[in-house]
Scaffold this active site. Structure first.
Site, PDB file in Angstrom:
ATOM      1  N   HIS A 147      46.230 121.032  72.540  1.00 41.19           N
ATOM      2  CA  HIS A 147      45.481 119.973  73.232  1.00 41.19           C
ATOM      3  C   HIS A 147      43.987 120.310  73.257  1.00 41.19           C
ATOM      4  O   HIS A 147      43.150 119.487  72.912  1.00 41.19           O
ATOM      5  CB  HIS A 147      46.015 119.794  74.655  1.00 41.19           C
ATOM      6  CG  HIS A 147      45.115 119.016  75.574  1.00 41.19           C
ATOM      7  ND1 HIS A 147      44.983 117.648  75.502  1.00 41.19           N
ATOM      8  CD2 HIS A 147      44.271 119.416  76.566  1.00 41.19           C
ATOM      9  CE1 HIS A 147      44.110 117.247  76.413  1.00 41.19           C
ATOM     10  NE2 HIS A 147      43.652 118.289  77.080  1.00 41.19           N
ATOM     11  N   ASP A 186      20.440 105.831  53.795  1.00 47.60           N
ATOM     12  CA  ASP A 186      21.732 106.522  53.896  1.00 47.60           C
ATOM     13  C   ASP A 186      21.459 107.928  54.404  1.00 47.60           C
ATOM     14  O   ASP A 186      20.316 108.284  54.680  1.00 47.60           O
ATOM     15  CB  ASP A 186      22.426 106.583  52.514  1.00 47.60           C
ATOM     16  CG  ASP A 186      23.944 106.728  52.667  1.00 47.60           C
ATOM     17  OD1 ASP A 186      24.382 107.527  53.508  1.00 47.60           O
ATOM     18  OD2 ASP A 186      24.682 106.028  51.960  1.00 47.60           O
ATOM     19  N   TRP A 211      43.080 127.750  73.709  1.00 46.81           N
ATOM     20  CA  TRP A 211      42.135 127.373  72.652  1.00 46.81           C
ATOM     21  C   TRP A 211      41.086 128.465  72.451  1.00 46.81           C
ATOM     22  O   TRP A 211      40.444 128.537  71.410  1.00 46.81           O
ATOM     23  CB  TRP A 211      41.479 126.026  72.932  1.00 46.81           C
ATOM     24  CG  TRP A 211      40.270 126.066  73.827  1.00 46.81           C
ATOM     25  CD1 TRP A 211      40.264 126.079  75.181  1.00 46.81           C
ATOM     26  CD2 TRP A 211      38.895 126.098  73.413  1.00 46.81           C
ATOM     27  NE1 TRP A 211      38.976 126.132  75.643  1.00 46.81           N
ATOM     28  CE2 TRP A 211      38.114 126.146  74.579  1.00 46.81           C
ATOM     29  CE3 TRP A 211      38.251 126.099  72.182  1.00 46.81           C
ATOM     30  CZ2 TRP A 211      36.717 126.194  74.550  1.00 46.81           C
ATOM     31  CZ3 TRP A 211      36.859 126.156  72.164  1.00 46.81           C
ATOM     32  CH2 TRP A 211      36.113 126.195  73.347  1.00 46.81           C
ATOM     33  N   SER A 252      33.497 121.958  57.847  1.00 45.87           N
ATOM     34  CA  SER A 252      33.211 120.528  57.973  1.00 45.87           C
ATOM     35  C   SER A 252      32.048 120.287  58.929  1.00 45.87           C
ATOM     36  O   SER A 252      31.115 119.530  58.614  1.00 45.87           O
ATOM     37  CB  SER A 252      34.469 119.805  58.457  1.00 45.87           C
ATOM     38  OG  SER A 252      34.152 118.525  58.904  1.00 45.87           O
ATOM     39  N   SER A 253      32.090 120.942  60.098  1.00 45.93           N
ATOM     40  CA  SER A 253      30.999 120.740  61.069  1.00 45.93           C
ATOM     41  C   SER A 253      29.674 121.209  60.517  1.00 45.93           C
ATOM     42  O   SER A 253      28.640 120.572  60.731  1.00 45.93           O
ATOM     43  CB  SER A 253      31.239 121.526  62.353  1.00 45.93           C
ATOM     44  OG  SER A 253      32.442 121.212  62.905  1.00 45.93           O
ATOM     45  N   HIS A 312      29.664 129.079  74.361  1.00 47.92           N
ATOM     46  CA  HIS A 312      28.789 128.377  75.286  1.00 47.92           C
ATOM     47  C   HIS A 312      27.871 127.379  74.599  1.00 47.92           C
ATOM     48  O   HIS A 312      27.810 126.230  75.025  1.00 47.92           O
ATOM     49  CB  HIS A 312      28.044 129.280  76.262  1.00 47.92           C
ATOM     50  CG  HIS A 312      27.671 128.457  77.449  1.00 47.92           C
ATOM     51  ND1 HIS A 312      28.575 128.118  78.414  1.00 47.92           N
ATOM     52  CD2 HIS A 312      26.562 127.766  77.712  1.00 47.92           C
ATOM     53  CE1 HIS A 312      28.011 127.264  79.255  1.00 47.92           C
ATOM     54  NE2 HIS A 312      26.782 127.040  78.855  1.00 47.92           N
ATOM     55  N   GLU A 366      28.637 125.868  72.068  1.00 50.55           N
ATOM     56  CA  GLU A 366      29.587 124.823  71.688  1.00 50.55           C
ATOM     57  C   GLU A 366      29.716 123.753  72.778  1.00 50.55           C
ATOM     58  O   GLU A 366      29.786 122.562  72.474  1.00 50.55           O
ATOM     59  CB  GLU A 366      30.949 125.459  71.396  1.00 50.55           C
ATOM     60  CG  GLU A 366      32.128 124.500  71.314  1.00 50.55           C
ATOM     61  CD  GLU A 366      32.098 123.609  70.093  1.00 50.55           C
ATOM     62  OE1 GLU A 366      31.359 123.935  69.139  1.00 50.55           O
ATOM     63  OE2 GLU A 366      32.807 122.597  70.087  1.00 50.55           O
ATOM     64  N   TYR A 412      27.473 122.782  74.733  1.00 51.21           N
ATOM     65  CA  TYR A 412      26.288 121.917  74.682  1.00 51.21           C
ATOM     66  C   TYR A 412      26.294 121.063  73.424  1.00 51.21           C
ATOM     67  O   TYR A 412      25.726 119.963  73.425  1.00 51.21           O
ATOM     68  CB  TYR A 412      25.010 122.743  74.809  1.00 51.21           C
ATOM     69  CG  TYR A 412      24.906 123.341  76.196  1.00 51.21           C
ATOM     70  CD1 TYR A 412      25.179 122.544  77.307  1.00 51.21           C
ATOM     71  CD2 TYR A 412      24.604 124.658  76.408  1.00 51.21           C
ATOM     72  CE1 TYR A 412      25.153 123.066  78.569  1.00 51.21           C
ATOM     73  CE2 TYR A 412      24.571 125.188  77.679  1.00 51.21           C
ATOM     74  CZ  TYR A 412      24.847 124.388  78.763  1.00 51.21           C
ATOM     75  OH  TYR A 412      24.824 124.901  80.017  1.00 51.21           O
ATOM     76  N   SER A 469      20.490 108.070  77.171  1.00 51.29           N
ATOM     77  CA  SER A 469      19.050 107.795  77.175  1.00 51.29           C
ATOM     78  C   SER A 469      18.697 106.526  76.400  1.00 51.29           C
ATOM     79  O   SER A 469      17.549 106.078  76.453  1.00 51.29           O
ATOM     80  CB  SER A 469      18.278 108.976  76.580  1.00 51.29           C
ATOM     81  OG  SER A 469      18.577 110.142  77.295  1.00 51.29           O
ATOM     82  N   HIS A 480      28.860 134.338  81.446  1.00 53.49           N
ATOM     83  CA  HIS A 480      29.327 133.770  82.719  1.00 53.49           C
ATOM     84  C   HIS A 480      30.784 133.313  82.615  1.00 53.49           C
ATOM     85  O   HIS A 480      31.384 132.962  83.614  1.00 53.49           O
ATOM     86  CB  HIS A 480      28.414 132.640  83.220  1.00 53.49           C
ATOM     87  CG  HIS A 480      28.395 131.417  82.370  1.00 53.49           C
ATOM     88  ND1 HIS A 480      27.295 130.620  82.238  1.00 53.49           N
ATOM     89  CD2 HIS A 480      29.333 130.842  81.595  1.00 53.49           C
ATOM     90  CE1 HIS A 480      27.563 129.615  81.445  1.00 53.49           C
ATOM     91  NE2 HIS A 480      28.790 129.728  81.037  1.00 53.49           N
ATOM     92  N   HIS A 481      31.334 133.319  81.397  1.00 48.82           N
ATOM     93  CA  HIS A 481      32.771 133.066  81.244  1.00 48.82           C
ATOM     94  C   HIS A 481      33.575 134.338  81.480  1.00 48.82           C
ATOM     95  O   HIS A 481      34.788 134.316  81.417  1.00 48.82           O
ATOM     96  CB  HIS A 481      33.079 132.555  79.833  1.00 48.82           C
ATOM     97  CG  HIS A 481      32.399 131.261  79.516  1.00 48.82           C
ATOM     98  ND1 HIS A 481      32.994 130.038  79.717  1.00 48.82           N
ATOM     99  CD2 HIS A 481      31.170 130.987  79.018  1.00 48.82           C
ATOM    100  CE1 HIS A 481      32.169 129.074  79.350  1.00 48.82           C
ATOM    101  NE2 HIS A 481      31.052 129.618  78.928  1.00 48.82           N
ATOM    102  N   THR A 503      18.671 120.205  83.024  1.00 49.25           N
ATOM    103  CA  THR A 503      19.697 119.171  83.173  1.00 49.25           C
ATOM    104  C   THR A 503      19.323 118.228  84.310  1.00 49.25           C
ATOM    105  O   THR A 503      19.481 117.007  84.198  1.00 49.25           O
ATOM    106  CB  THR A 503      21.070 119.815  83.435  1.00 49.25           C
ATOM    107  OG1 THR A 503      21.247 120.881  82.513  1.00 49.25           O
ATOM    108  CG2 THR A 503      22.178 118.820  83.237  1.00 49.25           C
ATOM    109  N   LYS A 558      16.837 115.680  83.269  1.00 46.09           N
ATOM    110  CA  LYS A 558      17.444 114.544  82.584  1.00 46.09           C
ATOM    111  C   LYS A 558      18.025 113.539  83.574  1.00 46.09           C
ATOM    112  O   LYS A 558      17.775 112.335  83.485  1.00 46.09           O
ATOM    113  CB  LYS A 558      18.535 115.019  81.633  1.00 46.09           C
ATOM    114  CG  LYS A 558      17.952 115.664  80.408  1.00 46.09           C
ATOM    115  CD  LYS A 558      19.028 116.120  79.483  1.00 46.09           C
ATOM    116  CE  LYS A 558      18.449 116.400  78.119  1.00 46.09           C
ATOM    117  NZ  LYS A 558      17.998 115.185  77.437  1.00 46.09           N
ATOM    118  N   ARG A 605      45.582 128.243  85.957  1.00 46.76           N
ATOM    119  CA  ARG A 605      45.716 127.326  84.830  1.00 46.76           C
ATOM    120  C   ARG A 605      46.669 127.912  83.795  1.00 46.76           C
ATOM    121  O   ARG A 605      46.999 129.093  83.851  1.00 46.76           O
ATOM    122  CB  ARG A 605      44.339 127.046  84.212  1.00 46.76           C
ATOM    123  CG  ARG A 605      43.655 128.261  83.679  1.00 46.76           C
ATOM    124  CD  ARG A 605      42.202 127.992  83.309  1.00 46.76           C
ATOM    125  NE  ARG A 605      42.092 127.330  82.021  1.00 46.76           N
ATOM    126  CZ  ARG A 605      41.101 127.533  81.144  1.00 46.76           C
ATOM    127  NH1 ARG A 605      40.133 128.387  81.426  1.00 46.76           N
ATOM    128  NH2 ARG A 605      41.059 126.897  80.014  1.00 46.76           N
TER     129      ARG A 605
END
Lengths: 185, 529
Positions: B79, B108, B144, B172-173, B256, B258, B260, B271, B305-306, B331, B334, B453
């Site tokens: 998931h 293009d 994951w 791909s990314s 991390h 990722e 963002y 925006s 921080h993880h 943040t 924004k 979890r």
């Protein structure tokens, strides 16, 4: 359009170089991490080589440090493994020897490797081992038992706020990948 | 200008596309590829959502009733992987493909052939990942984040397939990101200077740089897992001189930035939508650009921080705590800019604006729970509980996913030439809004009370909350079928025809081409004043 595609190609080459560089950086993190932890001693890894003890070392009798020993097995490692001394009080600079008991209760020869870790991690830099079973892989024949010595002293430079630290050994089964000859038992 | 001759010329050559499946397999058109990405992302959203339904069905009551714990773990793992790499990221890449050339006045993407490749290797990657679920012993079950040694010593042989599929997703990314960067650098219309670029283009440019910086690190991490598991290396194996904590450092150095990658394009979308429906210019455009860049730079120094509970020394915990809190400054810039844009605007509440407003409120809630998690001493209690699950679902579902939905409502009339069905849209919005909060808000409470979890069972006192969470989950899942119906209806050209500008407050080059956008646009670059 050719000018456009040339400039596109130049840009793609630069970006691919960044990608390759970052892939390399991922792997460079491995030695960087080790060096960083060696210098700062922050992840509790002790020195994997024997320290030499200078007999003229000043023993700081004004301080007493409690060193605790704990052992555990990686899952699947069948040996009995325990510290004969669970805690010991030492003066910084004083040389001490403790023993660890191992027994191979199985019917097959096994080679073990003990991995040390110190908590709090900052104490690791000040724990000097002049002799340790963890410096080498330990072979043990089926049914055999052994006492493994560990000789150490605490560096008098140990920060004042550390009064107790714990040395933990985790024992791993490395039989499959080991190059050590099976001779003990 | 011999426009008549030009038009004839176009008809003869450019609108000619191969029929059927070959059109889609061989296409190098940014609009076709954008559409492919978006449909792929939506299908993956439903597949990953179905797995979430399995998770919520199992957690509906305490005790084990529907699935085996091992299968439950595979569901949480896949998931996560599918929603991150299969739904949110391809959806943003699809939006970039469709909208970036239209917004900067390019005909293009810069590298159309590579664009085709970067899409078409993606279904293969996910087929491999999904196929691994049917192998003996099952698919990946280590979360994951695939922490070693769970993914090395204790994983089964489907790990090789997992590694291979992550490699393909990464390639791909990276190709998609390179394409976006080259397009934005080299193909802007004359007169479109850096500080005139639309915010979506800015946020995607910065996202693309994050992608090429960290996806290779992820590729390195999975490669190390592969060699540790199959080729006898010891990157993460303490017995051989490695360190399992090193895995977490490498993973979160990727992980991390990722997160963002999954939110910066959302900031860009919001925006655009907020000024359109407030009928005002975006407040603080340049501060928005700088805030986006600061968030991207800060994302590289907060990864640990993880990992507060891994036994880091105090000074490292303090550093990562304060660096993390620092991110709330850009943040906050924004969020306040969006609010200031609405201030004294003549606001109308069309569906894109409704989703944008929901985004601003709910994403901010997710941001606040993120601040709570950043506080090291309390993180020891929150770590690995449902509080974390609540936090990242608020920022990713009501954040990233809501922004994608807002973007679809905003640009669907431009893509299809028809307005979406207003009734279905209302149903979709209100069902989603109510159910998503029923789904994720109580997770804060069970998390604070200590429910861990990734566990298929829980203590009895959490039963009532989990029942409501599951009901919210099923309702949110079903609500997305309304969205599917709405999109199918619009793409079958049913509905009110849309004008070129679509929204009367909309500004930007994409609103100057007719609706639906012709197959080829801006073959002569527009002049930007």
């Amino acid at each position: 359009m050719t000018e456009q595609s040339q400039s596109n190609n130049r840009m793609v080459i630069k970006l691919v170089a960044i990608v390759i560089g970052m892939f390399g950086f991922g792997f460079a993190l491995v030695p960087l991490y080790d060096v960083f932890c060696d210098i700062t001693g922050i992840n509790g890894k002790t020195n994997p080589y024997a320290a030499t003890y200078d007999v003229n070392t000043d023993v700081d009798t004004s301080r007493e440090i409690t060193v605790e020993f704990i052992t555990r097995n990686q899952s699947g490692m069948p040996w009995d493994f325990e510290a004969r001394t669970h805690r010991i009080k030492v003066h910084p600079g004083e040389l001490k020897t403790v023993e660890f008991y191992v027994r191979n209760p199985t019917g097959r020869d096994i080679i073990g490797q003990a991995i040390p870790s110190v908590s709090p991690g900052t104490a690791a830099l000040y724990l000097n081992k002049t002799e340790c079973f963890c410096f080498e892989q330990q072979p043990l024949k089926a049914g055999a038992e052994a006492l493994m010595p560990m000789q150490f002293y605490v560096d008098p430079q140990l920060p004042e706020d550390i009064k107790v630290f714990t040395l933990s050994y985790t024992l791993y089964d490395v039989t499959g990948t080991s190059t050590v000859a099976m001779n003990r038992g | 200008m011999s426009s008549v001759a030009d038009d004839l010329h176009h008809d003869e050559h450019h609108d000619h596309k191969p029929a059927g499946i070959m059109r889609w397999l061989l296409t190098t058109n940014h609009k076709d590829i954008g559409t492919l990405y978006l449909w792929f992302a939506f299908i993956m959203f439903l597949v990953g959502g179905a797995m979430a339904m399995v998770i919520r069905a199992e957690l509906f009551q305490p005790g084990l009733q529907i699935v085996e714990p091992n299968f439950f773990n595979q569901m949480t793992t896949v998931h996560g992987l599918i929603m991150v790499f299969g739904a949110v990221m391809p959806a943003f890449t699809g939006l970039a493909n469709w909208m970036v050339p239209l917004m900067i006045g390019a005909p293009d993407m810069a590298l159309p052939r590579m664009n085709n490749w970067s899409f078409w290797i993606l279904p293969g990657a996910f087929l491999i990942l999904l196929a691994s679920l049917f192998l003996e012993g099952g698919g990946p079950n280590f979360g994951w984040t695939f922490y070693a040694p769970l993914s090395t010593t204790y994983s089964n042989d489907s790990t090789a397939l997992f590694v291979f599929s992550v490699h393909i997703m990464g390639i791909s990314s990276i190709m998609g990101a390179i394409n976006v960067i080259v397009t934005i650098f080299n193909m802007r219309a004359p007169g479109m200077t850096w500080m005139k670029m639309p915010m979506f283009v800015w946020t995607w440019l910065i996202t693309a740089f994050l992608l090429i910086a960290v996806m290779p690190v992820l590729a390195g991490a999975v490669t190390m897992v592969l060699t540790d598991k199959y080729f006898g290396t010891s990157f993460f194996d303490a017995a051989g001189g490695g360190d399992p904590v090193l895995f977490q450092h490498i993973f979160w150095f990727f992980g991390h930035p990722e997160v963002y990658i999954m939110i910066l394009p959302a900031f860009g979308i919001i925006s655009h939508i907020v000024p359109t429906f407030s009928r005002k210019k975006l407040f603080g455009y340049s501060s928005m650009v700088y805030a986006t860049a600061s968030i991207a730079l800060l994302s590289f120094i907060v990864w640990a921080h993880h990992m507060f509970t891994t036994g880091m020394p105090l000074f490292a915990e303090m550093f990562f705590m304060f660096a993390t809190m620092l991110i709330s400054v850009p943040t906050g810039v924004k969020v306040f800019n969006w609010v200031a844009t609405m201030w004294r605007g003549s606001i109308s509440y069309e569906m894109p604006m409704m989703f944008a407003l929901a985004f601003i409120v709910l994403f901010t809630i997710g941001g606040f729970s993120g601040l709570m998690l950043a506080i090291t001493p309390v993180d020891f209690q929150y770590h690995d509980t449902y509080f974390v699950v609540a936090h990242f679902h608020y920022v990713l579902v009501t954040g990233a996913v809501f922004s994608i939905m807002a973007a679809v409502y905003y640009w669907l009339p431009k893509w299809c030439g028809k307005m979406y069905d207003q009734t279905l849209a209302q149903w979709h919005f209100w069902c989603s809004l109510i159910s998503v909060n029923l789904l994720f808000f109580p997770m804060h409470f069970v998390g604070l009370a200590g429910m861990p979890r990734r566990i298929p069972d829980y203590a009895l006192q959490f039963a009532d909350f989990n029942k409501w969470i599951s009901i919210g989950g099923f309702a949110f899942g079903l609500s997305q079928l309304i969205f599917l119906a709405l999109i199918i209806k619009a793409s079958r050209k049913i509905g009110e025809p849309a004008t070129a500008q679509v929204w009367d407050g909309a500004e930007g080059l994409e609103w100057e081409v007719p609706s639906p956008a012709p197959y080829h646009t801006f073959e002569t670059p527009p002049e930007v004043k």
